[in-house]
Write an enzyme that holds these catalytic residues in place. Structure first.
Site, PDB file in Angstrom:
ATOM      1  N   HIS A 138     110.563  19.146  34.288  1.00  0.00           N
ATOM      2  CA  HIS A 138     111.655  18.309  33.786  1.00  0.00           C
ATOM      3  C   HIS A 138     111.314  17.603  32.467  1.00  0.00           C
ATOM      4  CE1 HIS A 138     113.011  18.823  37.949  1.00  0.00           C
ATOM      5  NE2 HIS A 138     114.203  18.456  37.540  1.00  0.00           N
ATOM      6  N   ALA A 139     110.080  17.750  31.983  1.00  0.00           N
ATOM      7  CA  ALA A 139     109.644  17.045  30.773  1.00  0.00           C
ATOM      8  C   ALA A 139     110.509  17.318  29.537  1.00  0.00           C
ATOM      9  CB  ALA A 139     108.180  17.356  30.473  1.00  0.00           C
TER      10      ALA A 139
END
Length: 177
Positions: free
Chosen positions: A107-108
């Site tokens: 999800h970065a």
């Protein structure tokens, strides 16, 4: 090789911090934990609390010029909190402005999207971010690891914890060049 690991005070997917951290050490480098607050950060195993880790520098203290590259671990809450912090977003953008490599997993890329650095770039992520990447002007691909050289720096991305070996091998090689 000195590598910044930027994380929020909580919500980091632990394995996405610890395995890349160890990969930097194994390559003879020095990882530094950078966060928006001093003290310790709380990692998670998915939704369950895991270990805590000491912060080396806050984002206020950290200087892009001191680092070879940047690693952004995932976890759902971690990048969501980072993208709401202007100084964290500016720190991320600084690596792109300086032409330094950035590696992001899971999800970065939400933080990358907030920093407005995915336009005209090709990257991968957790599949639920595909629309976000496209809406930010990027191209999303479903690949274990993707190295994008079509911008001011190298951008290395991966989808999930199952991709960690390829992610670590790739970003360490790219950061070492």
């Amino acid at each position: 090789m000195q590598v910044a690991f930027l994380v929020a005070p909580e919500g980091i997917e632990q394995v996405e911090l610890t395995e890349p951290w160890q990969a930097v050490i194994d390559a003879g480098g020095t990882p530094k934990l950078v966060s928006t607050e001093s003290g310790r950060v709380q990692a998670f195993h998915h939704l369950d609390k895991a270990d805590t880790f000491p912060v080396d520098q806050t984002v206020d203290q950290a200087q892009v010029g001191d680092f070879t590259g940047l690693v952004l671990p995932g976890g759902v809450a971690n990048p969501d909190a980072l993208r709401m912090n202007e100084k964290a977003v500016a720190f991320v953008r600084g690596f792109f402005d300086a032409g330094k490599p950035v590696a992001a997993i899971c999800h970065a890329p939400w933080t990358l999207i907030e920093a407005d650095v995915v336009r005209d770039r090709t990257l991968t992520s957790w599949p639920s971010l595909a629309t976000d990447v496209r809406n930010a002007g990027g191209t999303w691909v479903d690949e274990q690891v993707k190295v994008c050289t079509g911008g001011p720096n190298k951008l290395i991305t991966s989808r999930k914890p199952d991709d960690l070996k390829a992610f670590c091998d790739t970003f360490v090689a790219e950061f070492s060049r």
